[in-house]
Design an enzyme around this catalytic site. Structure first.
Site, short mmCIF file in Angstrom:
data_model
loop_
_atom_site.label_atom_id
_atom_site.label_comp_id
_atom_site.label_asym_id
_atom_site.label_seq_id
_atom_site.Cartn_x
_atom_site.Cartn_y
_atom_site.Cartn_z
N VAL A 1 0.94 1.02 -3.16
CA VAL A 1 0.22 2.05 -3.91
C VAL A 1 -0.03 3.25 -3.01
CG1 VAL A 1 -1.89 2.58 -5.18
CG2 VAL A 1 -0.93 0.28 -5.26
N CYS A 2 0.26 4.43 -3.53
CA CYS A 2 0.02 5.65 -2.77
C CYS A 2 -1.05 6.45 -3.49
CB CYS A 2 1.32 6.44 -2.67
SG CYS A 2 1.14 7.96 -1.75
N ILE A 3 -2.26 6.39 -2.97
CA ILE A 3 -3.38 7.07 -3.62
C ILE A 3 -4.32 7.54 -2.52
CG2 ILE A 3 -4.54 4.87 -3.99
CD1 ILE A 3 -5.76 5.97 -6.52
#
Lengths: 194, 167
Positions: B90-92
């Protein structure tokens, strides 16, 4: 004669370069390349090995397991230790698991996700398979009325109880979601029919 | 040693809070309490989005110096989303340590700091599912499809939702 004395070293240099060029040209195709590919064929991860580890660590992705096994020559012990130690690496996108039909022995009611060689995305088993809920899928979910009402999951002082409680909550969540989705799918189907 | 003890204590505390007062549509806890640094979470797809009705498992790996450094989060299901790498990572912004963004896309306040929590991460990820961030896509193909061919994107998402539930 200055011209000739210049030519001899030049000639030598050309010969030397040609020699190395030919050697470089020949060697990769005969030695490194062939031994590499044969080693990979011989010692690639076997599906049983991946299955064996996946059963120990159901949370892990089979591709990651397969990738680690492929790199260490199919050493289950080494992979297990790595999982317990610093964890597995993410496999590169082009890594493919050996093609097998992973028919899971425990759940027969749901089709397990098959490995599609064309897809670049990793394939994961569905939640029913992963949580071994095959037997519970068809049983009615007990009284779903109090979804929102009460029934606060209380924190237990006992570690084993907590673990069991968490597991139960997850299973209930999955079964409920599936049930709802099933109802929705059926509704849509009816809507299309009429 | 001591930093890892701090981390364990904090993680245990967060686990208790999440158990006693779980946010709507989220269940999370350690895979095994013997290792508090590896969690599994189940996140419900937000309503009114193509993810609605779906349940998405993810794993969270915490560093030994948590909460100074953020955990890593990875979906362990097929998920088609602009901000999720094909690997599931996840890229957040909340998972990025402050001062880690060379492009200055994100405000420092959005990023990880010890006052954030697992709960906040999971809630942020839930709203990320509803509203992808188009600025720095992790899955370029999904991002392009989301922008240009929305109905196709939604179809893939819905298919994955059903497959994930074994339907």
């Amino acid at each position: 004669m200055p011209e000739q004395s210049l030519n001899i070293p030049q000639l030598l240099a050309v010969l030397l370069i040609t020699f190395f060029a030919i050697r470089w040209y020949i060697s990769p195709s005969t030695t490194t390349h062939s031994s590499n590919s044969s080693a990979r064929q011989r010692r690639g991860p076997r599906p049983e090995q991946i299955e064996q580890i996946a059963q120990m660590f159901p949370q892990l992705d089979r591709r990651s397991i397969g990738w680690d096994l492929a790199r260490n020559g199919g050493n289950v012990g080494a992979t297990t230790e790595r999982i317990l130690g610093r964890g597995l690496d993410v496999p590169p996108l082009n890594f493919q698991l050996p093609a097998v039909s992973t028919a899971s022995p425990s759940t027969s009611s749901t089709p397990s996700s098959r490995h599609n060689p064309a897809a670049s995305q990793p394939k994961h088993p569905d939640l029913i398979t992963r949580y071994n809920l095959g037997s519970k899928v068809n049983a009615p979910v007990e009284e779903k009325e109090d979804i929102s009402a009460g029934k606060k999951p209380a924190w237990s002082g006992d570690k084993a109880k907590r673990q069991a409680e968490l597991q139960k909550r997850k299973e209930e969540m999955i079964l409920k979601a599936r049930q709802k989705m099933l109802e929705r799918v059926e509704k849509e189907r009816k809507g299309e029919g009429s | 040693m001591s930093s890892s003890a701090v981390a364990s204590k904090r993680l245990f505390h967060e686990y208790r809070t999440l158990t006693n007062d779980p946010p709507e549509g989220i269940t999370a806890g350690p895979v095994n309490e013997d290792d508090l640094f590896l969690w599994e979470a189940l996140i419900q797809g937000p309503e009114g989005t193509p993810f609605e009705g779906g349940l998405f498992p993810a794993e969270l790996k915490f560093p030994k110096d948590y909460p100074l450094a953020p955990p890593k989060m990875k979906f362990t299901c097929d998920i088609w989303h602009p901000n999720v790498y094909p690997s599931g990572d996840v890229c957040i912004s909340i998972l990025h340590p402050p001062g880690d963004d060379p492009n200055h896309y994100e405000h420092a306040s959005e990023r990880w700091s010890p006052i954030q929590s697992v709960e906040k991460i999971l809630i942020s990820v839930m709203s990320m599912l509803a509203e992808p961030n188009d600025e720095s896509p992790a899955n370029v193909d999904a991002a392009r499809m989301w922008r240009e061919r929305r109905s196709e994107y939604e179809k893939i998402v819905r298919e994955n939702v059903r497959k994930g539930l074994g339907l």
